[in-house]
Design a protein around this motif. Structure first.
Motif, PDB file in Angstrom:
ATOM      1  N   PRO A  64       2.845  -9.166  24.116  1.00  0.00           N
ATOM      2  CA  PRO A  64       2.022  -7.986  23.808  1.00  0.00           C
ATOM      3  C   PRO A  64       2.464  -6.706  24.515  1.00  0.00           C
ATOM      4  O   PRO A  64       2.447  -5.632  23.905  1.00  0.00           O
ATOM      5  N   GLU A  65       2.866  -6.779  25.764  1.00  0.00           N
ATOM      6  CA  GLU A  65       3.257  -5.562  26.471  1.00  0.00           C
ATOM      7  C   GLU A  65       4.532  -4.971  25.883  1.00  0.00           C
ATOM      8  O   GLU A  65       4.635  -3.758  25.672  1.00  0.00           O
ATOM      9  N   GLN A  66       5.500  -5.824  25.603  1.00  0.00           N
ATOM     10  CA  GLN A  66       6.753  -5.357  25.013  1.00  0.00           C
ATOM     11  C   GLN A  66       6.519  -4.815  23.603  1.00  0.00           C
ATOM     12  O   GLN A  66       7.077  -3.786  23.214  1.00  0.00           O
ATOM     13  N   PHE A  67       5.676  -5.508  22.846  1.00  0.00           N
ATOM     14  CA  PHE A  67       5.373  -5.053  21.491  1.00  0.00           C
ATOM     15  C   PHE A  67       4.640  -3.709  21.519  1.00  0.00           C
ATOM     16  O   PHE A  67       4.964  -2.795  20.751  1.00  0.00           O
ATOM     17  N   ASN A  68       3.646  -3.564  22.392  1.00  0.00           N
ATOM     18  CA  ASN A  68       2.888  -2.312  22.470  1.00  0.00           C
ATOM     19  C   ASN A  68       3.797  -1.136  22.812  1.00  0.00           C
ATOM     20  O   ASN A  68       3.666  -0.050  22.250  1.00  0.00           O
ATOM     21  N   LYS A  69       4.716  -1.341  23.751  1.00  0.00           N
ATOM     22  CA  LYS A  69       5.627  -0.263  24.133  1.00  0.00           C
ATOM     23  C   LYS A  69       6.498   0.140  22.945  1.00  0.00           C
ATOM     24  O   LYS A  69       6.705   1.333  22.689  1.00  0.00           O
ATOM     25  N   LEU A  70       7.004  -0.839  22.211  1.00  0.00           N
ATOM     26  CA  LEU A  70       7.834  -0.568  21.041  1.00  0.00           C
ATOM     27  C   LEU A  70       7.057   0.228  19.999  1.00  0.00           C
ATOM     28  O   LEU A  70       7.551   1.225  19.450  1.00  0.00           O
ATOM     29  N   LEU A  71       5.837  -0.188  19.735  1.00  0.00           N
ATOM     30  CA  LEU A  71       5.022   0.483  18.726  1.00  0.00           C
ATOM     31  C   LEU A  71       4.655   1.900  19.167  1.00  0.00           C
ATOM     32  O   LEU A  71       4.735   2.849  18.373  1.00  0.00           O
ATOM     33  N   LEU A  72       4.284   2.073  20.429  1.00  0.00           N
ATOM     34  CA  LEU A  72       3.898   3.392  20.924  1.00  0.00           C
ATOM     35  C   LEU A  72       5.084   4.358  20.931  1.00  0.00           C
ATOM     36  O   LEU A  72       4.936   5.544  20.614  1.00  0.00           O
ATOM     37  N   ASP A  73       6.258   3.855  21.300  1.00  0.00           N
ATOM     38  CA  ASP A  73       7.452   4.713  21.279  1.00  0.00           C
ATOM     39  C   ASP A  73       7.744   5.197  19.861  1.00  0.00           C
ATOM     40  O   ASP A  73       8.112   6.358  19.641  1.00  0.00           O
ATOM     41  N   TRP A  74       7.578   4.291  18.896  1.00  0.00           N
ATOM     42  CA  TRP A  74       7.819   4.669  17.496  1.00  0.00           C
ATOM     43  C   TRP A  74       6.768   5.667  17.021  1.00  0.00           C
ATOM     44  O   TRP A  74       7.108   6.665  16.380  1.00  0.00           O
ATOM     45  N   LEU A  75       5.509   5.426  17.324  1.00  0.00           N
ATOM     46  CA  LEU A  75       4.436   6.324  16.902  1.00  0.00           C
ATOM     47  C   LEU A  75       4.637   7.725  17.485  1.00  0.00           C
ATOM     48  O   LEU A  75       4.385   8.730  16.815  1.00  0.00           O
TER      49      LEU A  75
ATOM     50  N   THR B  62       0.828  -1.205   0.000  1.00  0.00           N
ATOM     51  CA  THR B  62       0.000   0.000   0.000  1.00  0.00           C
ATOM     52  C   THR B  62       0.862   1.254   0.000  1.00  0.00           C
ATOM     53  O   THR B  62       0.518   2.257  -0.624  1.00  0.00           O
ATOM     54  N   ALA B  63       2.011   1.203   0.694  1.00  0.00           N
ATOM     55  CA  ALA B  63       2.905   2.366   0.742  1.00  0.00           C
ATOM     56  C   ALA B  63       3.433   2.741  -0.638  1.00  0.00           C
ATOM     57  O   ALA B  63       3.754   3.913  -0.892  1.00  0.00           O
ATOM     58  N   VAL B  64       3.511   1.753  -1.537  1.00  0.00           N
ATOM     59  CA  VAL B  64       3.991   2.009  -2.900  1.00  0.00           C
ATOM     60  C   VAL B  64       2.829   2.228  -3.861  1.00  0.00           C
ATOM     61  O   VAL B  64       2.862   3.127  -4.707  1.00  0.00           O
ATOM     62  N   LEU B  65       1.783   1.409  -3.736  1.00  0.00           N
ATOM     63  CA  LEU B  65       0.692   1.436  -4.713  1.00  0.00           C
ATOM     64  C   LEU B  65      -0.366   2.502  -4.409  1.00  0.00           C
ATOM     65  O   LEU B  65      -1.090   2.924  -5.309  1.00  0.00           O
ATOM     66  N   ALA B  66      -0.478   2.916  -3.143  1.00  0.00           N
ATOM     67  CA  ALA B  66      -1.422   3.979  -2.759  1.00  0.00           C
ATOM     68  C   ALA B  66      -0.736   4.904  -1.762  1.00  0.00           C
ATOM     69  O   ALA B  66      -1.178   5.046  -0.620  1.00  0.00           O
ATOM     70  N   PRO B  67       0.372   5.544  -2.141  1.00  0.00           N
ATOM     71  CA  PRO B  67       1.210   6.276  -1.188  1.00  0.00           C
ATOM     72  C   PRO B  67       0.523   7.450  -0.501  1.00  0.00           C
ATOM     73  O   PRO B  67       0.902   7.820   0.613  1.00  0.00           O
ATOM     74  N   LYS B  68      -0.489   8.035  -1.130  1.00  0.00           N
ATOM     75  CA  LYS B  68      -1.150   9.190  -0.523  1.00  0.00           C
ATOM     76  C   LYS B  68      -1.888   8.825   0.760  1.00  0.00           C
ATOM     77  O   LYS B  68      -2.145   9.696   1.599  1.00  0.00           O
ATOM     78  N   GLN B  69      -2.259   7.558   0.920  1.00  0.00           N
ATOM     79  CA  GLN B  69      -2.996   7.141   2.105  1.00  0.00           C
ATOM     80  C   GLN B  69      -2.093   6.592   3.215  1.00  0.00           C
ATOM     81  O   GLN B  69      -2.593   6.160   4.245  1.00  0.00           O
ATOM     82  N   VAL B  70      -0.772   6.587   3.022  1.00  0.00           N
ATOM     83  CA  VAL B  70       0.129   5.958   3.993  1.00  0.00           C
ATOM     84  C   VAL B  70       1.077   6.994   4.581  1.00  0.00           C
ATOM     85  O   VAL B  70       1.887   7.594   3.855  1.00  0.00           O
ATOM     86  N   ARG B  71       0.976   7.196   5.887  1.00  0.00           N
ATOM     87  CA  ARG B  71       1.852   8.136   6.576  1.00  0.00           C
ATOM     88  C   ARG B  71       3.107   7.444   7.100  1.00  0.00           C
ATOM     89  O   ARG B  71       4.157   8.059   7.239  1.00  0.00           O
ATOM     90  N   ALA B  72       2.993   6.162   7.434  1.00  0.00           N
ATOM     91  CA  ALA B  72       4.122   5.367   7.914  1.00  0.00           C
ATOM     92  C   ALA B  72       3.710   3.910   7.844  1.00  0.00           C
ATOM     93  O   ALA B  72       2.519   3.573   7.755  1.00  0.00           O
ATOM     94  N   VAL B  73       4.709   3.016   7.893  1.00  0.00           N
ATOM     95  CA  VAL B  73       4.467   1.578   7.792  1.00  0.00           C
ATOM     96  C   VAL B  73       5.068   0.870   8.995  1.00  0.00           C
ATOM     97  O   VAL B  73       6.249   1.065   9.323  1.00  0.00           O
ATOM     98  N   GLY B  74       4.249   0.041   9.655  1.00  0.00           N
ATOM     99  CA  GLY B  74       4.732  -0.868  10.685  1.00  0.00           C
ATOM    100  C   GLY B  74       4.611  -2.285  10.159  1.00  0.00           C
ATOM    101  O   GLY B  74       3.487  -2.782   9.973  1.00  0.00           O
ATOM    102  N   ALA B  75       5.731  -2.928   9.872  1.00  0.00           N
ATOM    103  CA  ALA B  75       5.721  -4.270   9.290  1.00  0.00           C
ATOM    104  C   ALA B  75       6.189  -5.267  10.347  1.00  0.00           C
ATOM    105  O   ALA B  75       7.337  -5.216  10.793  1.00  0.00           O
ATOM    106  N   VAL B  76       5.289  -6.156  10.739  1.00  0.00           N
ATOM    107  CA  VAL B  76       5.567  -7.103  11.821  1.00  0.00           C
ATOM    108  C   VAL B  76       5.749  -8.496  11.216  1.00  0.00           C
ATOM    109  O   VAL B  76       4.845  -9.008  10.552  1.00  0.00           O
TER     110      VAL B  76
END
Length: 245
Positions: free
Chosen positions: A229-240, A62-76
């Motif tokens: 989940p707790e470790q993942f959530n903290k990582l994602l929130l820090d990045w956001l 989506t980041a390549v094919l519809a770039p206007k709708q993507v502000r950032a990508v989180g790939a897990v």
């Protein structure tokens, strides 16, 4: 995410859960358009797209094919699509090869109340971990036993393999050489049974021009958001929190 003040939307991809189970449309061009349409239908101009596994593949696309709708990508647990075959574990490659057969994989996913789905979850998770517990197993098995969900899920894998020699596959690969220009967070589990986390640390120059952050959770397998989940959530929130408003 919602508790932290974000507008969080969980989307079932085409063919899964409560989304339509269409006879076709499991190629990244169509599914990227689905994601773009959902973002706009919610009244937003863009969004941070976070996806796991095949959802991560869709987020990259989506980041390549519809770039206007993507502000950032989180790939897990999802390397860049052009790196996917190079980073897959041999066991996962064999599994995807078996998925190419007609009818038999669907039957196996449905057999014995979906026990094979639970086995896949365990095989790809960290050895000795608590995921999936009984409740998680029940939910995954129930979701994939709603026909034709097993067939739809397999169609994503079938397109990826069969398109290698077709014009649409070559067109997709050519498009995905366009640099991803937005910030990217890549999260992998070191004990992933499907994707080799070590081989995802280096992406060929030019594929990502936005700021890249790469994190490996040492005690997680293929499902870090489920296993830790707790470790993942903290990582994602820090990045956001570090992204542009």
């Amino acid at each position: 995410m919602a508790a932290a003040g974000y507008r969080a939307v969980a989307m079932d991809l085409r063919g899964y859960g409560a989304s339509d189970k269409t006879p076709r449309g499991y190629d990244p061009f169509t599914v990227a358009a689905d994601v773009s349409g959902v973002v706009r239908s919610l009244g937003a101009t863009d969004a941070v797209i976070v996806g796991h596994g095949w959802g991560g593949f869709v987020a990259w696309s989506t980041a390549v094919l519809a770039p206007k709708q993507v502000r950032a990508v989180g790939a897990v647990s999802a390397p860049h699509p052009l790196m996917l075959m190079r980073t897959a574990q041999p066991r996962a490659v064999a599994q995807v090869g078996w998925f190419q057969l007609p009818i038999l994989p669907e039957r196996r996913l449905l057999a014995h109340d979906g026990i094979h789905i639970e086995r896949l979850l365990r095989d790809w998770s960290a050895p000795g971990g608590s995921f999936p517990d009984a409740e998680a197993s029940r939910r995954y098995r129930a979701a994939l036993q709603v026909w034709p969900a097993p067939h739809c899920a397999l169609e994503y894998h079938r397109w990826f393999v069969r398109s290698r020699l077709r014009a649409d596959g070559r067109r997709y690969s050519a498009r995905m050489r366009t640099p991803v220009a937005v910030p990217v967070l890549q999260v992998h589990g070191a004990l992933d049974g499907a994707v080799n986390a070590a081989s995802t640390a280096t992406t060929p120059p030019g594929l990502i021009t936005g700021e890249l952050r790469h994190a490996v959770l040492t005690k997680a397998g293929h499902f870090p958001h489920e296993e830790l989940p707790e470790q993942f959530n903290k990582l994602l929130l820090d990045w956001l929190a570090g992204l542009e408003p």
